[in-house]
Motif scaffolding. Structure first.
Motif, PDB file in Angstrom:
ATOM      1  N   MET A   1       0.834  -1.196   0.000  1.00  0.00           N
ATOM      2  CA  MET A   1       0.000   0.000   0.000  1.00  0.00           C
ATOM      3  C   MET A   1       0.871   1.249   0.000  1.00  0.00           C
ATOM      4  O   MET A   1       1.945   1.248   0.571  1.00  0.00           O
ATOM      5  CB  MET A   1      -0.896   0.008   1.234  1.00  0.00           C
ATOM      6  CG  MET A   1      -1.914   1.120   1.211  1.00  0.00           C
ATOM      7  SD  MET A   1      -3.095   1.009   2.574  1.00  0.00           S
ATOM      8  CE  MET A   1      -2.157   1.713   3.901  1.00  0.00           C
ATOM      9  N   ILE A   2       0.375   2.267  -0.666  1.00  0.00           N
ATOM     10  CA  ILE A   2       1.091   3.549  -0.632  1.00  0.00           C
ATOM     11  C   ILE A   2       0.118   4.646  -0.208  1.00  0.00           C
ATOM     12  O   ILE A   2      -1.025   4.685  -0.672  1.00  0.00           O
ATOM     13  CB  ILE A   2       1.762   3.878  -1.987  1.00  0.00           C
ATOM     14  CG1 ILE A   2       2.540   5.198  -1.913  1.00  0.00           C
ATOM     15  CG2 ILE A   2       0.759   3.864  -3.149  1.00  0.00           C
ATOM     16  CD1 ILE A   2       3.571   5.387  -2.994  1.00  0.00           C
ATOM     17  N   GLU A   3       0.557   5.462   0.696  1.00  0.00           N
ATOM     18  CA  GLU A   3      -0.249   6.597   1.147  1.00  0.00           C
ATOM     19  C   GLU A   3       0.236   7.851   0.420  1.00  0.00           C
ATOM     20  O   GLU A   3       1.429   8.145   0.428  1.00  0.00           O
ATOM     21  CB  GLU A   3      -0.076   6.817   2.656  1.00  0.00           C
ATOM     22  CG  GLU A   3      -0.645   5.697   3.488  1.00  0.00           C
ATOM     23  CD  GLU A   3      -0.569   6.008   4.988  1.00  0.00           C
ATOM     24  OE1 GLU A   3      -0.222   7.151   5.359  1.00  0.00           O
ATOM     25  OE2 GLU A   3      -0.842   5.094   5.766  1.00  0.00           O
ATOM     26  N   ILE A   4      -0.708   8.537  -0.191  1.00  0.00           N
ATOM     27  CA  ILE A   4      -0.364   9.772  -0.915  1.00  0.00           C
ATOM     28  C   ILE A   4      -1.441  10.814  -0.644  1.00  0.00           C
ATOM     29  O   ILE A   4      -2.629  10.491  -0.616  1.00  0.00           O
ATOM     30  CB  ILE A   4      -0.309   9.552  -2.439  1.00  0.00           C
ATOM     31  CG1 ILE A   4       0.513   8.315  -2.799  1.00  0.00           C
ATOM     32  CG2 ILE A   4       0.278  10.772  -3.135  1.00  0.00           C
ATOM     33  CD1 ILE A   4       0.627   8.098  -4.291  1.00  0.00           C
ATOM     34  N   ALA A   5      -1.017  12.038  -0.462  1.00  0.00           N
ATOM     35  CA  ALA A   5      -1.979  13.129  -0.274  1.00  0.00           C
ATOM     36  C   ALA A   5      -2.634  13.443  -1.624  1.00  0.00           C
ATOM     37  O   ALA A   5      -1.992  13.350  -2.668  1.00  0.00           O
ATOM     38  CB  ALA A   5      -1.267  14.365   0.266  1.00  0.00           C
ATOM     39  N   PRO A   6      -3.917  13.806  -1.589  1.00  0.00           N
ATOM     40  CA  PRO A   6      -4.633  14.114  -2.835  1.00  0.00           C
ATOM     41  C   PRO A   6      -3.913  15.133  -3.711  1.00  0.00           C
ATOM     42  O   PRO A   6      -3.928  15.025  -4.933  1.00  0.00           O
ATOM     43  CB  PRO A   6      -5.973  14.662  -2.339  1.00  0.00           C
ATOM     44  CG  PRO A   6      -6.155  14.069  -0.981  1.00  0.00           C
ATOM     45  CD  PRO A   6      -4.763  13.919  -0.405  1.00  0.00           C
TER      46      PRO A   6
END
Ligand SMILES: [Zn+2]
Length: 149
Positions: A1-6
């Motif tokens: 999983m990768i977390e990225i800001a919009p």
């Protein structure tokens, strides 16, 4: 999983639209957390090193550009956690060429740009035996802790 800001997802889409009909590419900077999740804190756009005629369907990051990006990441306390590039008038799925030029662990984000409009964005991670890409979940969020370092 990768977390990225919009906002960083938006940057990648905009970069793909700006470089259309050519491929854009860039780095994803951030951190790996303990369970293997990547937390992207910044996008780092770089130019496409390929000759004009090859720019449409393959991307290459020059070693000096990668080194420059890695230096920038270090100065900010980040690691390179992945790469992104666009597929002009093609699906957001990695090509055979992409598979041949990828490394395990990193995220590979592909932006599909149809007729100049970014229509899809998907993230992929290579199987550890390098045989294929598996789609990876994108969590649209930003962790404040990333910016502490
Ligand atoms: Zn590709």
């Amino acid at each position: 999983m990768i977390e990225i800001a919009p906002e960083h997802l938006a940057h990648m889409r905009q970069h793909g639209e700006r470089d259309y009909p050519f491929e854009c590419c860039g780095l994803l900077l951030g951190r790996f957390d303990n369970n293997g999740t990547k937390i992207a804190a910044e996008t780092y756009p770089i130019s496409n090193a390929r000759e004009e005629e090859a720019k449409r369907n393959r991307f290459l990051i020059r070693p000096e550009e990668l080194m420059c990006g890695e230096k920038y990441a270090r100065e900010k306390g980040f690691d390179v956690v992945g790469f992104y590039h666009s597929h002009p008038d093609d699906r957001a799925v990695p090509s055979k060429y992409d598979l041949d030029h990828a490394w395990p662990t990193y995220s590979y984000i592909v932006v599909s740009v149809e007729k100049g409009q970014a229509v899809d964005l998907r993230s992929w991670q290579m199987e550890s035996d390098r045989s294929r890409f598996n789609e990876e979940e994108i969590a649209e969020t930003s962790r404040a802790s990333v910016r502490q370092c």
